[in-house]
Design an enzyme around this catalytic site. Structure first.
Site, PDB file in Angstrom:
ATOM      1  N   GLU A 159      -6.232   1.033  12.130  1.00 30.99           N
ATOM      2  CA  GLU A 159      -6.111  -0.313  11.382  1.00 30.99           C
ATOM      3  C   GLU A 159      -4.731  -0.650  11.855  1.00 30.99           C
ATOM      4  O   GLU A 159      -3.810  -0.062  11.564  1.00 30.99           O
ATOM      5  CB  GLU A 159      -6.106  -0.216  10.003  1.00 30.99           C
ATOM      6  CG  GLU A 159      -7.455   0.007   9.442  1.00 30.99           C
ATOM      7  CD  GLU A 159      -7.696   0.235   7.874  1.00 30.99           C
ATOM      8  OE1 GLU A 159      -8.536  -0.507   7.124  1.00 30.99           O
ATOM      9  OE2 GLU A 159      -6.800   1.036   7.283  1.00 30.99           O
TER      10      GLU A 159
ATOM     11  N   ASN B 136     -10.067   1.196   2.725  1.00 30.39           N
ATOM     12  CA  ASN B 136      -9.867   1.650   1.544  1.00 30.39           C
ATOM     13  C   ASN B 136     -10.053   0.655   0.416  1.00 30.39           C
ATOM     14  O   ASN B 136     -10.058   0.953  -0.706  1.00 30.39           O
ATOM     15  CB  ASN B 136      -8.428   2.005   1.114  1.00 30.39           C
ATOM     16  CG  ASN B 136      -8.106   3.530   1.528  1.00 30.39           C
ATOM     17  OD1 ASN B 136      -9.142   4.358   1.748  1.00 30.39           O
ATOM     18  ND2 ASN B 136      -7.053   3.878   2.207  1.00 30.39           N
TER      19      ASN B 136
ATOM     20  N   SER C 100      -1.187   4.463   4.579  1.00 30.92           N
ATOM     21  CA  SER C 100      -2.489   4.154   4.212  1.00 30.92           C
ATOM     22  C   SER C 100      -2.488   3.471   3.173  1.00 30.92           C
ATOM     23  O   SER C 100      -3.595   2.700   2.692  1.00 30.92           O
ATOM     24  CB  SER C 100      -3.378   5.244   4.009  1.00 30.92           C
ATOM     25  OG  SER C 100      -2.888   6.240   2.710  1.00 30.92           O
TER      26      SER C 100
END
Length: 505
Positions: free
Chosen positions: A156, A194, A123
């Site tokens: 993603e 993010n 991530s």
């Protein structure tokens, strides 16, 4: 490039929550899946847990018993990493440590065939850095699922500097075949979600730090006016302040301390105190068994309003006028500068200026500013701010008018941009910068924010709806008020306004 067919063997490394969820998604899509974990027995335990969870869905009538059996039959624990050698796609979901992941990929490169795709569920780590030094870095790609993977739609697909476009497209097509909503993004800090989501937390934290309103009031405005599923304080309590603060710090550091991503001292204090949210029993709210959640502040009014005067258009708040009319209030319309006169009060949509500043500059007495709402025909609460010289009677008339429309009023301190307007403007601004830097297309960025964090609308589409000149004006006024680079408008936003175009033309 086409998706991997269901004959392709999928390997997942890491039997934690993310790895198990990814393995379940692949098996549900019809693939044979091998799950490996360094801890003896962990993979087998994880598959047994999947079986139990699917059993609950069968019991609830949400899954056929034979489908459950077929899914579980396609899941197998791997006794060793060597057992993954014949995989077509390997997805790692292990600890977020660059060197550990690099070591794993180096090992997989010697085990698996040259056409095996090596994907990371990271991530935050750079796909470019993960692939550096490998013999075939072109086959390394990010495949970032969101937790819980069987439920969350977004994936993603992250391309590093060396990732082959065909590999990224194959993974994108495969994720779509698995029932997900994939987006392409470049390997930059925070990828899309993010990065773009930082202002959602940051602006509420700053408003709280400045004493604009209580956490309960700010959360209520984000839900009931902004149509977000949760406010920033509820959401960070759920995520865990240690996790959310660490992500913010990581993005801040990765962008060389760009003030747009500055961490909050308010959140740091919670982390330092061990008040991590739900998991510790205390965050912005208490989660003790007997704790009652604090109520949002709400104004009451005694006035009776039967008519008002609309001068020009309220811009993005124009939808409120139809609601006022539907409530039986007479609206007299005439040309003007975009204000609503309610008794002694002058009402205007926030443009990023403080009410005291706008009252002085525009010559309005008894000025009351409205916050943004996603849909004024449905909003159940709206934030208000007043200039210091606004009379209590004038404010009371505005509150009464909104109450007649079944809208609650929450008074904020006189801060620039109020709550929802400044948050949405900053989300759109960060999304615009991400598009400017080719992190993703406007369409993919908006899809990522809706599918990944459940925003009511993509921030770029929302900016189009508000009107890009109004968003730019809000940001310019925020920057002037604070004197900070944090609020600098994106070059792409400025360009779009100068062109008279939109993000989604």
């Amino acid at each position: 490039m086409q998706a991997l067919n269901t004959q392709a063997l999928i390997a997942v490394i890491g039997a934690g929550a993310m790895g198990v969820g990814i393995a379940q998604v692949a098996a549900q899509a019809g693939h044979q899946v091998r799950l490996f974990d360094m801890r003896d027995g962990a993979a087998g335990e994880a598959i047994a847990n999947i079986d139990r969870q699917l059993g609950k869905r069968v019991a609830n009538g949400k899954l056929d018993a034979q489908d459950r059996a077929d899914i579980v039959a396609r899941l197998r624990p791997a006794d060793s990493i060597e057992a993954l050698a014949d995989s077509h796609l390997v997805i790692e979901a292990i600890v977020e440590n660059l060197e550990v992941k690099r070591g794993l990929f180096t090992q997989l490169e010697t085990l698996c065939s040259a056409d095996c795709i090596l994907a990371s569920n990271t991530s935050s780590l750079s796909i470019t850095a993960l692939a550096a030094g490998m013999q075939h870095p072109q086959r390394v790609v990010g495949m970032h699922f969101f937790n819980p993977a069987p439920v969350m739609a977004l994936v993603e697909v992250v391309s590093g500097l060396a990732t082959a476009p065909g590999i990224a497209q194959c993974v994108h097509s495969t994720a779509a075949a698995w029932g997900k909503k994939p987006v392409h993004t470049r390997s930059t800090p925070g990828f899309i979600v993010n990065r773009v989501a930082r202002p959602f937390y940051a602006e509420s934290l700053r408003a709280l730090q400045e004493g604009a309103a209580s956490s309960a009031t700010l959360d209520a405005l984000m839900r009931e006016a902004g149509a977000f599923r949760m406010g920033a304080f509820e959401l960070t309590d759920l995520i865990g302040h240690d996790v959310n603060y660490a992500v913010t710090c990581s993005v801040f550091n990765a962008y060389y301390n760009d003030m747009r991503f500055q961490p909050s001292l308010v959140q740091k204090e919670l982390v330092d105190a061990g008040h991590l949210g739900r998991k510790s029993g205390q965050g912005f709210y208490s989660y003790a068994a007997d704790a009652a959640k604090p109520a949002a502040d709400e104004l009451s009014a005694a006035s009776q309003v039967e008519s008002c005067v609309l001068e020009g258009s309220l811009g993005a708040a124009q939808g409120l006028i139809e609601r006022i009319k539907a409530a039986g209030v007479k609206v007299i319309e005439r040309d003007g500068s975009g204000v609503l006169r309610v008794g002694d009060a002058v009402v205007a949509l926030s443009d990023g200026r403080m009410a005291c500043q706008r009252s002085l500059q525009d010559g309005h007495r008894n000025l009351v500013l409205l916050d943004l709402a996603k849909d004024y025909s449905k909003a159940t609460r709206i934030g208000l701010a007043c200039a210091q010289n606004t009379s209590r009677e004038a404010l009371d008339q505005v509150v009464s008018l909104l109450a007649r429309c079944s809208i609650k009023s929450s008074l904020l301190a006189d801060i620039p941009g109020l709550a929802v307007m400044r948050t949405v403007a900053m989300l759109a601004n960060e999304a615009a910068d991400a598009a400017l830097h080719n992190v993703g297309t406007p369409t993919d960025i908006d899809l990522a924010m809706c599918a990944g964090v459940n925003y009511p609308m993509g921030p770029l589409a929302w900016a189009d709806e508000i009107g890009l000149p109004a968003v730019l004006q809000t940001l310019d006024n925020l920057q002037r008020a604070y004197g900070e680079e944090r609020y600098r408008p994106s070059l792409l936003l400025r360009r779009k306004v100068a062109e008279g175009s939109r993000f989604h033309d």
